[in-house]
Design a protein around this motif. Structure first.
Motif, short mmCIF file in Angstrom:
data_model
loop_
_atom_site.label_atom_id
_atom_site.label_comp_id
_atom_site.label_asym_id
_atom_site.label_seq_id
_atom_site.Cartn_x
_atom_site.Cartn_y
_atom_site.Cartn_z
N GLY A 200 0.82 -1.20 0.00
CA GLY A 200 0.00 0.00 0.00
C GLY A 200 0.85 1.25 0.00
N LEU A 201 0.23 2.36 0.34
CA LEU A 201 0.89 3.66 0.34
C LEU A 201 1.72 3.85 1.60
CD1 LEU A 201 1.22 6.53 -0.90
CD2 LEU A 201 -0.86 7.17 0.33
N ASN A 202 2.93 4.38 1.42
CA ASN A 202 3.83 4.66 2.54
C ASN A 202 4.39 6.07 2.40
OD1 ASN A 202 3.95 1.79 3.69
ND2 ASN A 202 4.57 1.49 1.56
N PHE A 203 4.88 6.62 3.51
CA PHE A 203 5.46 7.97 3.46
C PHE A 203 6.66 8.07 4.39
CE2 PHE A 203 2.24 8.12 6.79
CZ PHE A 203 2.86 8.82 7.81
N VAL A 204 7.49 9.07 4.15
CA VAL A 204 8.71 9.26 4.94
C VAL A 204 9.16 10.71 4.82
CG1 VAL A 204 10.32 8.71 3.06
CG2 VAL A 204 10.98 8.24 5.43
N HIS A 205 9.83 11.21 5.86
CA HIS A 205 10.39 12.56 5.83
C HIS A 205 11.86 12.49 5.44
CE1 HIS A 205 6.82 13.26 8.36
NE2 HIS A 205 6.86 14.48 7.84
N VAL A 206 12.28 13.41 4.58
CA VAL A 206 13.67 13.49 4.13
C VAL A 206 14.10 14.96 4.15
CG1 VAL A 206 13.52 11.43 2.69
CG2 VAL A 206 13.01 13.68 1.70
N THR A 207 15.38 15.20 3.93
CA THR A 207 15.88 16.58 3.84
C THR A 207 16.49 16.84 2.47
OG1 THR A 207 18.02 15.95 4.75
CG2 THR A 207 16.37 16.72 6.30
N ILE A 208 16.45 18.09 2.05
CA ILE A 208 17.07 18.49 0.79
C ILE A 208 18.59 18.52 0.97
CG2 ILE A 208 17.33 20.34 -0.90
CD1 ILE A 208 14.45 21.14 -0.34
N ALA A 209 19.31 17.83 0.07
CA ALA A 209 20.77 17.76 0.16
C ALA A 209 21.47 18.65 -0.86
CB ALA A 209 21.23 16.31 -0.03
N LYS A 210 20.88 18.76 -2.07
CA LYS A 210 21.47 19.56 -3.14
C LYS A 210 20.35 20.20 -3.95
CE LYS A 210 25.08 16.01 -3.78
NZ LYS A 210 25.75 15.12 -4.77
N LEU A 211 20.66 21.31 -4.60
CA LEU A 211 19.68 21.99 -5.45
C LEU A 211 20.32 22.37 -6.78
CD1 LEU A 211 18.09 24.34 -2.75
CD2 LEU A 211 16.91 22.49 -3.95
N PHE A 212 19.61 22.05 -7.87
CA PHE A 212 20.04 22.42 -9.22
C PHE A 212 18.91 23.22 -9.87
CE2 PHE A 212 22.29 18.56 -8.04
CZ PHE A 212 23.61 18.90 -8.31
N SER A 213 19.09 23.62 -11.11
CA SER A 213 18.11 24.49 -11.75
C SER A 213 16.71 23.86 -11.81
CB SER A 213 18.58 24.87 -13.15
OG SER A 213 18.75 23.71 -13.96
N ASN A 214 16.64 22.59 -12.20
CA ASN A 214 15.34 21.93 -12.34
C ASN A 214 15.21 20.67 -11.51
OD1 ASN A 214 14.42 23.82 -14.25
ND2 ASN A 214 15.38 22.69 -15.93
N ILE A 215 16.20 20.38 -10.68
CA ILE A 215 16.23 19.13 -9.93
C ILE A 215 16.52 19.38 -8.45
CG2 ILE A 215 17.48 16.94 -9.60
CD1 ILE A 215 17.89 16.82 -12.59
N HIS B 110 20.38 9.63 -7.78
CA HIS B 110 21.29 10.74 -8.09
C HIS B 110 22.73 10.25 -7.99
CE1 HIS B 110 23.04 14.73 -8.19
NE2 HIS B 110 23.66 14.49 -7.05
N ASN B 111 23.53 10.69 -8.96
CA ASN B 111 24.97 10.40 -8.93
C ASN B 111 25.27 8.90 -8.91
OD1 ASN B 111 27.62 11.26 -9.02
ND2 ASN B 111 27.84 11.32 -6.79
N LEU B 112 24.54 8.16 -9.74
CA LEU B 112 24.76 6.72 -9.91
C LEU B 112 24.59 5.93 -8.61
CD1 LEU B 112 27.82 6.70 -12.36
CD2 LEU B 112 25.41 6.36 -12.90
N ALA B 113 23.66 6.36 -7.77
CA ALA B 113 23.39 5.60 -6.55
C ALA B 113 23.02 4.17 -6.89
CB ALA B 113 22.25 6.27 -5.78
N ARG B 114 23.61 3.21 -6.17
CA ARG B 114 23.42 1.81 -6.47
C ARG B 114 22.19 1.21 -5.80
NH1 ARG B 114 28.43 2.70 -4.96
NH2 ARG B 114 28.14 1.70 -2.93
N ASP B 115 21.64 1.91 -4.84
CA ASP B 115 20.45 1.43 -4.15
C ASP B 115 19.66 2.66 -3.69
OD1 ASP B 115 21.81 2.40 -1.87
OD2 ASP B 115 22.71 0.44 -1.50
N CYS B 116 18.71 2.46 -2.79
CA CYS B 116 17.86 3.57 -2.35
C CYS B 116 18.42 4.30 -1.15
CB CYS B 116 16.47 3.03 -2.01
SG CYS B 116 15.66 2.20 -3.39
N ARG B 117 19.67 4.05 -0.80
CA ARG B 117 20.24 4.57 0.44
C ARG B 117 21.36 5.57 0.20
NH1 ARG B 117 18.79 -0.16 3.86
NH2 ARG B 117 17.06 -1.01 2.69
N HIS B 118 21.25 6.35 -0.85
CA HIS B 118 22.22 7.40 -1.14
C HIS B 118 21.49 8.74 -1.31
CE1 HIS B 118 24.65 3.83 -1.95
NE2 HIS B 118 25.71 4.61 -1.87
N TRP B 119 21.12 9.07 -2.55
CA TRP B 119 20.38 10.30 -2.82
C TRP B 119 19.26 10.01 -3.82
CZ3 TRP B 119 25.81 10.29 -3.17
CH2 TRP B 119 26.48 10.97 -2.17
#
Length: 283
Positions: A187-202, A240-249
């Motif tokens: 089903g539906l799940n949610f989580v809180h995260v923080t912004i690590a980097k900012l680019f023009s459209n990403i 982001h940045n070739l992360a190999r799993d869901c535990r990077h960015w």
């Protein structure tokens, strides 16, 4: 259809367990019922009213493959890579906290029209892993009305965001990508995260603490929580940045940078236009 599924799989690179990460074998999700370290949504949660699942019709069964956000009474915001090569009569939009088994579920709405971004493209690294994507924004118009419990959210106008700012992610994707086999959500799940980097459209979020989005959450929302309710500002794109799993960015398309495209697409399809709002004071 097969091509589309391969694209969906590749867009989170090896995030769904296609190869062994070198450092995550001892990391466990904090809550195996949540979206990578998150928690399961209830029917009364705000995220349930505006977050939807894109479900594929396979022999009468409903299979969730992406996520989206209801931004008007009949318009869903998602990612272009979720819609490429998809026939609109082969998938639907599901509303609710528990994924359906049958494609005849009363909370699935048929798709009337879909628009992908003409400038969408993704870049591959030398070994053909997805490095990043551009213009990854898509829109889906549903037939008829959404269920009575559904509530569209506004889109944040172009705003100066900041590193460390908190966002709320929601989706129907994997809850553990390093297990064998990978653990799918029910089903539906949610989580809180923080912004690590900012680019023009990403927008890039921090996920190294094993909390964040994963495969199947693509197209889903990054919300800003305000006193007046949720406002969507990002669209889940992939690693982001070739992360190999869901535990990077994680990467998110900055929705407000595509305001003209969203409004023009809504008009083209004959859908109700979404509302754009300014950031609340003190953001």
């Amino acid at each position: 259809m097969k091509k589309n599924l391969l694209i969906l799989a590749s867009l989170f690179t090896v995030i769904a367990g296609c190869s062994k990460p070198t450092h995550t074998s001892t990391i466990q999700t904090q809550n195996p019922t949540g979206i990578i370290g998150g928690e399961a949504a209830k029917s009364t949660d705000a995220v349930t009213a505006s977050t939807v699942s894109l479900v594929m019709n396979y022999m009468g069964r409903a299979h969730s493959f992406c996520t989206g956000t209801l931004i008007s009474e009949n318009l869903v915001l998602t990612a272009t890579h979720c819609l490429q090569d998809m026939d609109i009569d082969k998938f639907g939009i599901f509303f609710g906290e528990t994924l359906p088994q049958s494609f005849d579920d009363v909370n699935i709405r048929k798709v009337k029209a879909a628009v992908t971004h003409p400038g969408y493209k993704f870049e591959l690294d030398p070994v053909e892993n997805v490095f990043t994507g551009f213009n990854d924004i898509g829109l889906v118009m549903i037939e008829g009305e959404a269920p009575s419990f559904a509530k569209p959210v506004a889109i944040l106008n172009d705003t100066l965001l900041s590193i460390g700012q908190k966002l709320l992610l929601a989706g129907y994707g994997l809850v553990n990508e390093v297990s064998v086999p990978a653990q799918k959500a029910t089903g539906l799940n949610f989580v809180h995260v923080t912004i690590a980097k900012l680019f023009s459209n990403i927008i890039v979020t921090e996920q190294s603490n094993a909390q964040g989005a994963c495969a199947g959450d693509s197209g889903g929302p990054a919300y800003l929580e305000t006193e007046n309710g949720l406002i969507v500002l990002g669209i889940t794109r992939g690693p982001h940045n070739l992360a190999r799993d869901c535990r990077h960015w994680g990467e998110y398309t900055y929705a407000s940078r595509f305001k003209d495209h969203i409004l023009e697409s809504a008009q083209k399809m004959g859908a109700e236009a979404p509302v754009f709002v300014d950031a609340p004071a003190g953001l």
